[in-house]
Write a protein that holds these residues in place. Structure first.
Motif, PDB file in Angstrom:
ATOM      1  N   PRO A 138      -2.201  -0.295   7.216  1.00 40.16           N
ATOM      2  CA  PRO A 138      -1.361  -1.228   7.980  1.00 40.16           C
ATOM      3  C   PRO A 138       0.015  -0.620   8.278  1.00 40.16           C
ATOM      4  O   PRO A 138       0.567   0.128   7.471  1.00 40.16           O
ATOM      5  CB  PRO A 138      -1.243  -2.432   7.047  1.00 40.16           C
ATOM      6  CG  PRO A 138      -1.461  -1.885   5.688  1.00 40.16           C
ATOM      7  CD  PRO A 138      -2.415  -0.735   5.843  1.00 40.16           C
ATOM      8  N   ALA A 139       0.534  -0.968   9.416  1.00 42.15           N
ATOM      9  CA  ALA A 139       1.827  -0.424   9.842  1.00 42.15           C
ATOM     10  C   ALA A 139       2.980  -0.940   8.982  1.00 42.15           C
ATOM     11  O   ALA A 139       4.001  -0.272   8.856  1.00 42.15           O
ATOM     12  CB  ALA A 139       2.075  -0.779  11.307  1.00 42.15           C
ATOM     13  N   HIS A 140       2.814  -2.106   8.353  1.00 37.90           N
ATOM     14  CA  HIS A 140       3.918  -2.675   7.580  1.00 37.90           C
ATOM     15  C   HIS A 140       4.246  -1.872   6.325  1.00 37.90           C
ATOM     16  O   HIS A 140       5.312  -2.048   5.753  1.00 37.90           O
ATOM     17  CB  HIS A 140       3.623  -4.137   7.201  1.00 37.90           C
ATOM     18  CG  HIS A 140       2.678  -4.286   6.050  1.00 37.90           C
ATOM     19  ND1 HIS A 140       1.313  -4.324   6.232  1.00 37.90           N
ATOM     20  CD2 HIS A 140       2.889  -4.382   4.717  1.00 37.90           C
ATOM     21  CE1 HIS A 140       0.727  -4.462   5.049  1.00 37.90           C
ATOM     22  NE2 HIS A 140       1.659  -4.500   4.115  1.00 37.90           N
ATOM     23  N   GLU A 141       3.341  -1.008   5.884  1.00 41.69           N
ATOM     24  CA  GLU A 141       3.595  -0.220   4.672  1.00 41.69           C
ATOM     25  C   GLU A 141       3.278   1.244   4.935  1.00 41.69           C
ATOM     26  O   GLU A 141       2.135   1.677   4.789  1.00 41.69           O
ATOM     27  CB  GLU A 141       2.760  -0.756   3.508  1.00 41.69           C
ATOM     28  CG  GLU A 141       3.088  -0.097   2.186  1.00 41.69           C
ATOM     29  CD  GLU A 141       4.577  -0.114   1.886  1.00 41.69           C
ATOM     30  OE1 GLU A 141       5.220   0.949   1.995  1.00 41.69           O
ATOM     31  OE2 GLU A 141       5.100  -1.188   1.549  1.00 41.69           O
ATOM     32  N   PRO A 142       4.274   2.037   5.306  1.00 38.98           N
ATOM     33  CA  PRO A 142       4.033   3.448   5.620  1.00 38.98           C
ATOM     34  C   PRO A 142       3.807   4.338   4.390  1.00 38.98           C
ATOM     35  O   PRO A 142       3.269   5.426   4.517  1.00 38.98           O
ATOM     36  CB  PRO A 142       5.300   3.871   6.367  1.00 38.98           C
ATOM     37  CG  PRO A 142       6.358   2.928   5.895  1.00 38.98           C
ATOM     38  CD  PRO A 142       5.655   1.641   5.578  1.00 38.98           C
ATOM     39  N   ASP A 143       4.166   3.866   3.214  1.00 37.12           N
ATOM     40  CA  ASP A 143       4.014   4.660   1.989  1.00 37.12           C
ATOM     41  C   ASP A 143       2.670   4.327   1.331  1.00 37.12           C
ATOM     42  O   ASP A 143       2.416   3.177   0.978  1.00 37.12           O
ATOM     43  CB  ASP A 143       5.170   4.351   1.028  1.00 37.12           C
ATOM     44  CG  ASP A 143       5.045   5.139  -0.254  1.00 37.12           C
ATOM     45  OD1 ASP A 143       4.691   4.527  -1.284  1.00 37.12           O
ATOM     46  OD2 ASP A 143       5.274   6.364  -0.226  1.00 37.12           O
ATOM     47  N   SER A 144       1.825   5.341   1.159  1.00 39.36           N
ATOM     48  CA  SER A 144       0.475   5.105   0.624  1.00 39.36           C
ATOM     49  C   SER A 144       0.491   4.627  -0.822  1.00 39.36           C
ATOM     50  O   SER A 144      -0.354   3.824  -1.214  1.00 39.36           O
ATOM     51  CB  SER A 144      -0.373   6.374   0.751  1.00 39.36           C
ATOM     52  OG  SER A 144      -0.609   6.635   2.101  1.00 39.36           O
ATOM     53  N   HIS A 145       1.427   5.117  -1.627  1.00 38.94           N
ATOM     54  CA  HIS A 145       1.482   4.662  -3.021  1.00 38.94           C
ATOM     55  C   HIS A 145       1.861   3.178  -3.081  1.00 38.94           C
ATOM     56  O   HIS A 145       1.249   2.403  -3.822  1.00 38.94           O
ATOM     57  CB  HIS A 145       2.461   5.501  -3.835  1.00 38.94           C
ATOM     58  CG  HIS A 145       2.496   5.107  -5.271  1.00 38.94           C
ATOM     59  ND1 HIS A 145       1.453   5.387  -6.134  1.00 38.94           N
ATOM     60  CD2 HIS A 145       3.405   4.407  -5.987  1.00 38.94           C
ATOM     61  CE1 HIS A 145       1.741   4.892  -7.333  1.00 38.94           C
ATOM     62  NE2 HIS A 145       2.912   4.298  -7.264  1.00 38.94           N
ATOM     63  N   ALA A 146       2.845   2.802  -2.281  1.00 42.55           N
ATOM     64  CA  ALA A 146       3.242   1.392  -2.238  1.00 42.55           C
ATOM     65  C   ALA A 146       2.092   0.533  -1.726  1.00 42.55           C
ATOM     66  O   ALA A 146       1.865  -0.580  -2.209  1.00 42.55           O
ATOM     67  CB  ALA A 146       4.483   1.221  -1.376  1.00 42.55           C
ATOM     68  N   ARG A 147       1.357   1.042  -0.745  1.00 42.87           N
ATOM     69  CA  ARG A 147       0.194   0.297  -0.232  1.00 42.87           C
ATOM     70  C   ARG A 147      -0.864   0.139  -1.318  1.00 42.87           C
ATOM     71  O   ARG A 147      -1.470  -0.923  -1.459  1.00 42.87           O
ATOM     72  CB  ARG A 147      -0.397   1.001   1.000  1.00 42.87           C
ATOM     73  CG  ARG A 147      -1.646   0.369   1.533  1.00 42.87           C
ATOM     74  CD  ARG A 147      -1.451  -1.059   1.999  1.00 42.87           C
ATOM     75  NE  ARG A 147      -2.718  -1.585   2.528  1.00 42.87           N
ATOM     76  CZ  ARG A 147      -3.001  -2.855   2.626  1.00 42.87           C
ATOM     77  NH1 ARG A 147      -2.117  -3.779   2.290  1.00 42.87           N
ATOM     78  NH2 ARG A 147      -4.171  -3.241   3.100  1.00 42.87           N
ATOM     79  N   ALA A 148      -1.091   1.205  -2.095  1.00 40.63           N
ATOM     80  CA  ALA A 148      -2.067   1.118  -3.182  1.00 40.63           C
ATOM     81  C   ALA A 148      -1.638   0.063  -4.203  1.00 40.63           C
ATOM     82  O   ALA A 148      -2.478  -0.692  -4.706  1.00 40.63           O
ATOM     83  CB  ALA A 148      -2.245   2.483  -3.840  1.00 40.63           C
ATOM     84  N   LEU A 149      -0.355  -0.008  -4.505  1.00 43.98           N
ATOM     85  CA  LEU A 149       0.136  -1.044  -5.421  1.00 43.98           C
ATOM     86  C   LEU A 149      -0.099  -2.439  -4.838  1.00 43.98           C
ATOM     87  O   LEU A 149      -0.471  -3.365  -5.557  1.00 43.98           O
ATOM     88  CB  LEU A 149       1.619  -0.836  -5.715  1.00 43.98           C
ATOM     89  CG  LEU A 149       1.959   0.337  -6.620  1.00 43.98           C
ATOM     90  CD1 LEU A 149       3.463   0.580  -6.633  1.00 43.98           C
ATOM     91  CD2 LEU A 149       1.444   0.093  -8.033  1.00 43.98           C
ATOM     92  N   GLU A 150       0.104  -2.561  -3.543  1.00 42.79           N
ATOM     93  CA  GLU A 150      -0.142  -3.836  -2.865  1.00 42.79           C
ATOM     94  C   GLU A 150      -1.620  -4.221  -2.965  1.00 42.79           C
ATOM     95  O   GLU A 150      -1.958  -5.369  -3.280  1.00 42.79           O
ATOM     96  CB  GLU A 150       0.279  -3.701  -1.401  1.00 42.79           C
ATOM     97  CG  GLU A 150       0.153  -4.958  -0.596  1.00 42.79           C
ATOM     98  CD  GLU A 150       0.593  -4.742   0.846  1.00 42.79           C
ATOM     99  OE1 GLU A 150      -0.012  -5.395   1.722  1.00 42.79           O
ATOM    100  OE2 GLU A 150       1.508  -3.946   1.116  1.00 42.79           O
ATOM    101  N   VAL A 151      -2.499  -3.272  -2.725  1.00 41.70           N
ATOM    102  CA  VAL A 151      -3.941  -3.513  -2.809  1.00 41.70           C
ATOM    103  C   VAL A 151      -4.334  -3.839  -4.248  1.00 41.70           C
ATOM    104  O   VAL A 151      -5.155  -4.726  -4.495  1.00 41.70           O
ATOM    105  CB  VAL A 151      -4.727  -2.304  -2.252  1.00 41.70           C
ATOM    106  CG1 VAL A 151      -6.214  -2.418  -2.551  1.00 41.70           C
ATOM    107  CG2 VAL A 151      -4.481  -2.160  -0.754  1.00 41.70           C
ATOM    108  N   PHE A 152      -3.746  -3.138  -5.208  1.00 40.05           N
ATOM    109  CA  PHE A 152      -3.986  -3.396  -6.626  1.00 40.05           C
ATOM    110  C   PHE A 152      -3.741  -4.876  -6.930  1.00 40.05           C
ATOM    111  O   PHE A 152      -4.541  -5.521  -7.611  1.00 40.05           O
ATOM    112  CB  PHE A 152      -3.057  -2.500  -7.460  1.00 40.05           C
ATOM    113  CG  PHE A 152      -3.265  -2.562  -8.936  1.00 40.05           C
ATOM    114  CD1 PHE A 152      -4.182  -1.725  -9.553  1.00 40.05           C
ATOM    115  CD2 PHE A 152      -2.525  -3.424  -9.735  1.00 40.05           C
ATOM    116  CE1 PHE A 152      -4.357  -1.755 -10.933  1.00 40.05           C
ATOM    117  CE2 PHE A 152      -2.700  -3.467 -11.101  1.00 40.05           C
ATOM    118  CZ  PHE A 152      -3.621  -2.626 -11.702  1.00 40.05           C
TER     119      PHE A 152
END
Length: 165
Positions: free
Chosen positions: A57-71
């Protein structure tokens, strides 16, 4: 394994992510991965969840932060002993993230080694073999650091089937 800037600007990263997901993660392959996760989890209290995102998603350009969001969204943290582990793949960004809950007392150095081995497989186009090897590596870590607890019924707390985002 970050995609180059031109792929993002042209939209190729989005197309590539969709192609990779369709080619390498068919229903039969997802079932095979789910079976391996289910088999491996019987020996310990760790719970592995695999999330595969074709287009980040465009709202989260950082993959680590996105992984935390998915977590959080997939509730990987919601296991009785806090032993959830998320293996997150962002296909369009060529990123791999591993996030373990606080109940998995593995050394921090264990996780990057798993990611690097998986990255090596993916670069060679061996997606299924790489994912299965990563599952085995993660389960080995969980077996050492999340032993079966007395009184645990061995109930599976998280789905074994990979989640396609």
């Amino acid at each position: 394994m970050r995609g180059s800037g031109w792929k993002r600007l042209t939209g190729w990263a989005t197309i590539e992510g969709q192609i990779l997901r369709r080619r390498h993660f068919t229903p039969a392959i997802l079932e095979r991965i789910a079976q391996r996760i289910g088999e491996c989890e019987r020996a310990h209290t760790g719970e592995l969840m695999l999330a595969i995102e074709a287009v980040s998603p465009a709202h989260e350009p950082d993959s680590h932060a996105r992984a935390l969001e998915v977590f959080g969204k997939l509730r990987v943290w919601d296991t009785p002993l806090n032993t959830g582990v998320l293996l997150y793949l962002a296909l369009d960004r060529h990123c791999i993230e591993l996030i373990a809950d606080r109940g998995v007392a593995a050394p921090a150095a264990a996780w990057p080694e798993v990611c690097e081995r998986l990255r090596h497989h993916l670069r060679q186009g061996r997606y299924v073999e790489g994912i299965l090897a990563a599952v085995d590596d993660i389960e080995g870590i969980c077996a050492r650091h999340c032993p079966p607890a007395e009184g645990q019924d061995g109930a599976n707390q998280l789905p074994d089937r990979p989640v396609l985002l």
